[in-house]
Design a protein around this motif. Structure first.
Motif, PDB file in Angstrom:
ATOM      1  N   GLU A  68       0.829  -1.200   0.000  1.00  0.00           N
ATOM      2  CA  GLU A  68       0.000   0.000   0.000  1.00  0.00           C
ATOM      3  C   GLU A  68       0.869   1.257   0.000  1.00  0.00           C
ATOM      4  O   GLU A  68       0.603   2.217  -0.743  1.00  0.00           O
ATOM      5  CB  GLU A  68      -0.922  -0.007   1.229  1.00  0.00           C
ATOM      6  CG  GLU A  68      -1.858   1.180   1.300  1.00  0.00           C
ATOM      7  CD  GLU A  68      -2.769   1.123   2.522  1.00  0.00           C
ATOM      8  OE1 GLU A  68      -3.490   2.112   2.756  1.00  0.00           O
ATOM      9  OE2 GLU A  68      -2.750   0.106   3.233  1.00  0.00           O
ATOM     10  N   GLU A  69       1.937   1.253   0.811  1.00  0.00           N
ATOM     11  CA  GLU A  69       2.831   2.408   0.851  1.00  0.00           C
ATOM     12  C   GLU A  69       3.574   2.568  -0.467  1.00  0.00           C
ATOM     13  O   GLU A  69       3.789   3.699  -0.938  1.00  0.00           O
ATOM     14  CB  GLU A  69       3.817   2.264   2.013  1.00  0.00           C
ATOM     15  CG  GLU A  69       3.158   2.357   3.373  1.00  0.00           C
ATOM     16  CD  GLU A  69       4.184   2.415   4.491  1.00  0.00           C
ATOM     17  OE1 GLU A  69       5.334   2.826   4.233  1.00  0.00           O
ATOM     18  OE2 GLU A  69       3.840   2.050   5.627  1.00  0.00           O
ATOM     19  N   ALA A  70       3.991   1.460  -1.070  1.00  0.00           N
ATOM     20  CA  ALA A  70       4.683   1.530  -2.355  1.00  0.00           C
ATOM     21  C   ALA A  70       3.764   2.094  -3.439  1.00  0.00           C
ATOM     22  O   ALA A  70       4.198   2.888  -4.290  1.00  0.00           O
ATOM     23  CB  ALA A  70       5.197   0.150  -2.754  1.00  0.00           C
ATOM     24  N   ARG A  71       2.512   1.718  -3.417  1.00  0.00           N
ATOM     25  CA  ARG A  71       1.567   2.243  -4.408  1.00  0.00           C
ATOM     26  C   ARG A  71       1.307   3.734  -4.191  1.00  0.00           C
ATOM     27  O   ARG A  71       1.124   4.480  -5.160  1.00  0.00           O
ATOM     28  CB  ARG A  71       0.262   1.445  -4.346  1.00  0.00           C
ATOM     29  CG  ARG A  71       0.378   0.068  -5.005  1.00  0.00           C
ATOM     30  CD  ARG A  71      -0.860  -0.769  -4.819  1.00  0.00           C
ATOM     31  NE  ARG A  71      -0.779  -2.000  -5.609  1.00  0.00           N
ATOM     32  CZ  ARG A  71      -1.541  -3.071  -5.395  1.00  0.00           C
ATOM     33  NH1 ARG A  71      -2.456  -3.046  -4.427  1.00  0.00           N
ATOM     34  NH2 ARG A  71      -1.407  -4.154  -6.144  1.00  0.00           N
ATOM     35  N   GLY A 103      11.121   5.175   1.215  1.00  0.00           N
ATOM     36  CA  GLY A 103      12.142   4.129   1.272  1.00  0.00           C
ATOM     37  C   GLY A 103      11.523   2.792   1.611  1.00  0.00           C
ATOM     38  O   GLY A 103      10.378   2.723   2.074  1.00  0.00           O
ATOM     39  N   PRO A 104      12.251   1.704   1.381  1.00  0.00           N
ATOM     40  CA  PRO A 104      11.722   0.366   1.687  1.00  0.00           C
ATOM     41  C   PRO A 104      11.327   0.248   3.156  1.00  0.00           C
ATOM     42  O   PRO A 104      12.015   0.740   4.037  1.00  0.00           O
ATOM     43  CB  PRO A 104      12.912  -0.555   1.362  1.00  0.00           C
ATOM     44  CG  PRO A 104      13.720   0.230   0.390  1.00  0.00           C
ATOM     45  CD  PRO A 104      13.578   1.662   0.795  1.00  0.00           C
ATOM     46  N   VAL A 105      10.204  -0.397   3.393  1.00  0.00           N
ATOM     47  CA  VAL A 105       9.662  -0.477   4.746  1.00  0.00           C
ATOM     48  C   VAL A 105       9.371  -1.918   5.183  1.00  0.00           C
ATOM     49  O   VAL A 105       8.920  -2.138   6.300  1.00  0.00           O
ATOM     50  CB  VAL A 105       8.359   0.339   4.868  1.00  0.00           C
ATOM     51  CG1 VAL A 105       8.636   1.824   4.675  1.00  0.00           C
ATOM     52  CG2 VAL A 105       7.334  -0.129   3.833  1.00  0.00           C
ATOM     53  N   PHE A 106       9.664  -2.886   4.331  1.00  0.00           N
ATOM     54  CA  PHE A 106       9.229  -4.247   4.628  1.00  0.00           C
ATOM     55  C   PHE A 106      10.336  -5.058   5.305  1.00  0.00           C
ATOM     56  O   PHE A 106      11.473  -5.080   4.850  1.00  0.00           O
ATOM     57  CB  PHE A 106       8.816  -4.966   3.349  1.00  0.00           C
ATOM     58  CG  PHE A 106       8.508  -6.428   3.557  1.00  0.00           C
ATOM     59  CD1 PHE A 106       7.378  -6.810   4.255  1.00  0.00           C
ATOM     60  CD2 PHE A 106       9.366  -7.399   3.096  1.00  0.00           C
ATOM     61  CE1 PHE A 106       7.098  -8.139   4.478  1.00  0.00           C
ATOM     62  CE2 PHE A 106       9.097  -8.732   3.299  1.00  0.00           C
ATOM     63  CZ  PHE A 106       7.963  -9.105   3.995  1.00  0.00           C
ATOM     64  N   VAL A 207      10.406   1.784  -7.917  1.00  0.00           N
ATOM     65  CA  VAL A 207       9.238   1.496  -7.081  1.00  0.00           C
ATOM     66  C   VAL A 207       8.279   0.555  -7.803  1.00  0.00           C
ATOM     67  O   VAL A 207       7.686  -0.348  -7.185  1.00  0.00           O
ATOM     68  CB  VAL A 207       8.539   2.799  -6.665  1.00  0.00           C
ATOM     69  CG1 VAL A 207       7.203   2.510  -5.990  1.00  0.00           C
ATOM     70  CG2 VAL A 207       9.429   3.593  -5.713  1.00  0.00           C
ATOM     71  N   GLN A 208       8.124   0.728  -9.103  1.00  0.00           N
ATOM     72  CA  GLN A 208       7.256  -0.178  -9.855  1.00  0.00           C
ATOM     73  C   GLN A 208       7.809  -1.598  -9.871  1.00  0.00           C
ATOM     74  O   GLN A 208       7.041  -2.567  -9.784  1.00  0.00           O
ATOM     75  CB  GLN A 208       7.058   0.362 -11.273  1.00  0.00           C
ATOM     76  CG  GLN A 208       6.163   1.587 -11.332  1.00  0.00           C
ATOM     77  CD  GLN A 208       6.089   2.217 -12.706  1.00  0.00           C
ATOM     78  OE1 GLN A 208       6.986   2.040 -13.533  1.00  0.00           O
ATOM     79  NE2 GLN A 208       5.019   2.951 -12.973  1.00  0.00           N
ATOM     80  N   GLN A 209       9.129  -1.741  -9.963  1.00  0.00           N
ATOM     81  CA  GLN A 209       9.731  -3.071  -9.832  1.00  0.00           C
ATOM     82  C   GLN A 209       9.445  -3.650  -8.447  1.00  0.00           C
ATOM     83  O   GLN A 209       9.159  -4.843  -8.298  1.00  0.00           O
ATOM     84  CB  GLN A 209      11.239  -2.981 -10.053  1.00  0.00           C
ATOM     85  CG  GLN A 209      11.666  -2.632 -11.462  1.00  0.00           C
ATOM     86  CD  GLN A 209      13.172  -2.576 -11.582  1.00  0.00           C
ATOM     87  OE1 GLN A 209      13.891  -3.459 -11.117  1.00  0.00           O
ATOM     88  NE2 GLN A 209      13.674  -1.517 -12.199  1.00  0.00           N
ATOM     89  N   GLU A 210       9.543  -2.791  -7.440  1.00  0.00           N
ATOM     90  CA  GLU A 210       9.280  -3.232  -6.073  1.00  0.00           C
ATOM     91  C   GLU A 210       7.836  -3.695  -5.915  1.00  0.00           C
ATOM     92  O   GLU A 210       7.561  -4.717  -5.266  1.00  0.00           O
ATOM     93  CB  GLU A 210       9.580  -2.085  -5.108  1.00  0.00           C
ATOM     94  CG  GLU A 210       9.458  -2.469  -3.638  1.00  0.00           C
ATOM     95  CD  GLU A 210       9.681  -1.285  -2.738  1.00  0.00           C
ATOM     96  OE1 GLU A 210      10.292  -1.460  -1.679  1.00  0.00           O
ATOM     97  OE2 GLU A 210       9.213  -0.167  -3.087  1.00  0.00           O
TER      98      GLU A 210
END
Length: 232
Positions: A68-71, A103-106, A207-210
């Protein structure tokens, strides 16, 4: 038949009978030990499956939040990439925070699977489908970790310094991204919109790759959950 021959025959039969009793006793003992070991293995398997279910459920929830955050970051970066003039967009700094400073959060919750691999208990899981699903999930999460590592590196080397200098976001943001010294430098006199837009496009691609990898990870976790349900 004389007495000596009868004595030998009796002795041989007695020895055979005693040997049979010994062999039977050994076989029974081995069977009993095997049953005890099998029950112990099944207890371990059941506890491991229960722990895996908890870990996988937590990982699934974290993946949902991270996706959700990445989107949201994708949406912000898409908007910034379409700007024709940075000064004409209201709420520019909030968009930067949502996009360029994302930034990455996972972080996965999978210590039980790591323990299974390291201890050798993975072999106790009787379901081949479960072992295969776990291996697939592990591979996808490793791919996600590598992608996020690359994203962090790009962020720190290229994006964070630019954002702090151009937008003068202050020491709080500088400390947040580990660039306190840059935060104390004065902002650039003229906003470098071309670099800003190029960085937005570059970050958008990452981000789209992520996002694609998050979706693959969710599918892999769902497959593990289905295999766990079938095994419990």
């Amino acid at each position: 038949m004389n007495d000596i021959q009868r004595g030998k025959g009796y002795l041989l039969r007695r020895l055979a009978a005693e040997l049979g009793v010994i062999v039977l006793g050994v076989l029974i003992a081995l069977w009993a030990d095997g049953q005890v070991a099998e029950r112990a293995d099944r207890r371990i398997e059941a506890s491991r499956i229960a722990a895996l279910q908890q870990n996988v459920t937590a990982t699934r929830a974290r993946l949902d939040r991270a996706l959700e955050e990445a989107r949201s970051a994708e949406e912000a970066l898409t908007s910034t990439a379409r700007w024709s003039d940075a000064s004409s967009v209201a709420g520019r700094e909030s968009m930067v925070t949502a996009g360029l400073l994302y930034g990455p959060v996972f972080t996965p919750e999978l210590n039980v699977y790591a323990d299974l691999k390291n201890s050798g208990d993975l072999a106790l899981l009787r379901s081949g489908d479960l072992r295969q699903a776990l291996a697939r999930m592990d591979a996808v999460l490793e791919e996600l970790a590598l992608l996020q590592s690359d994203l962090v590196l790009v962020q720190q080397l290229n994006i964070d310094p630019f954002v702090i200098r151009e937008f003068d976001l202050g020491s709080t943001v500088g400390s947040w991204v580990g660039l306190d010294d840059l935060a104390r430098e004065p902002a650039a006199p003229d906003f470098d919109f071309r670099t800003f837009r190029n960085l937005s496009l570059f970050k958008l691609d990452l981000v789209q790759q992520e996002i694609l990898t998050y979706e693959a990870a969710i599918d892999a976790v769902d497959a593990v959950e289905a295999a766990l349900d079938a095994s419990s």
